[in-house]
Design an enzyme around this catalytic site. Structure first.
Site: not given
Length: 257
Positions: A37, A85
């Site tokens: 991340d 996503n």
């Protein structure tokens, strides 16, 4: 293994100020899972488009795969693309789905040479043909390798995985192949996408965020969690080794005392 570890320790101490004097080569986490991340925020802080962060993050993948292999870690699972996503801007999604192809096209010869086995955990539905071709080729060409298992979580979401597992189990019950009272934790684990892997010993999330983002929720019940305040593009071998040291300094009780 000890000789290989000694070489790593020397290389590490030659380049870093902090010496990992307490690391135990006999207590290396067998399965490390990483939520990679911070690519977007890394790029934003530098005034760059988000895809620049993803491109830089791919370089970090190279470093951490080598580091994990050097430590004789058995499995490295990387959260590459989640089912959530797909909600991102189209251009970013397209770029993210091209990264596996770019990475494997560049690194597959090295992965083969270093005895790394590539695997996929996730749904193939909706993935573009070029992504599937690259992944399938890597899986086929490395299937006999016996070193590090590099497991890409691609188009993966834990809730989707668990829902699919429940549907499979329910179908077996409906068809009389399985009695409800015979359903155990092992039954559920056997129907997950990770059924070919042991559960993670260590879960690392970069960027400082304190959440799991729908990642391996069943499998990490007894994993050690480590949230590191560093964006993925800035994550180095040194951070990875420090994570392993932190893991070794914890006592795993699996719900006991």
């Amino acid at each position: 293994m000890l000789e290989r570890f000694s070489k790593w320790r020397q290389a590490f101490t030659d380049t870093e100020d902090e010496e990992p004097t307490s690391i135990d080569p006999q207590n290396i986490p067998r399965h490390v899972a990483i939520i990679m991340d911070g690519n977007g925020r890394w790029a934003k802080e530098k005034g760059l488009p988000r895809i620049a962060g993803h491109r830089e993050g791919m370089k970090t993948v190279n470093k951490i795969v080598r580091a994990a292999n050097t430590l004789n870690i058995e499995i490295l699972t990387l959260y590459a693309f989640s089912t959530e996503n797909w909600k991102r801007p189209k251009a970013e999604v397209e770029f993210l789905l091209k990264l596996p192809e770019r990475y494997l096209k560049s690194e597959l010869p090295t992965l083969i040479e270093e005895n790394v086995q590539v695997r996929l955990m996730g749904s193939k539905d909706g993935l573009p043909s070029y992504t599937l071709h690259a992944v399938d080729e890597a899986i086929e060409k490395t299937k006999h390798n016996t070193g590090l298992i590099l497991n890409f979580a691609l188009n993966y979401g834990s809730r989707f995985e668990l829902t699919s597992a429940m549907q499979q189990i329910a179908k077996k019950v409906q068809q009389g192949e399985l009695m409800p009272e015979h359903i155990t934790e092992e039954t559920i684990s056997a129907h997950l996408m990770s059924n070919h892997l042991r559960d993670p010993d260590l879960l690392i999330r970069t960027s400082g965020e304190l959440r799991l983002s729908n990642f391996m929720l069943w499998q990490i019940a007894y994993s050690e969690f480590l949230f590191m305040d560093v964006y993925w593009p800035n994550f180095t071998e040194h951070h990875f080794y420090k994570a392993v040291l932190t893991y070794q300094n914890r006592g795993r009780r699996y719900g006991g005392v």
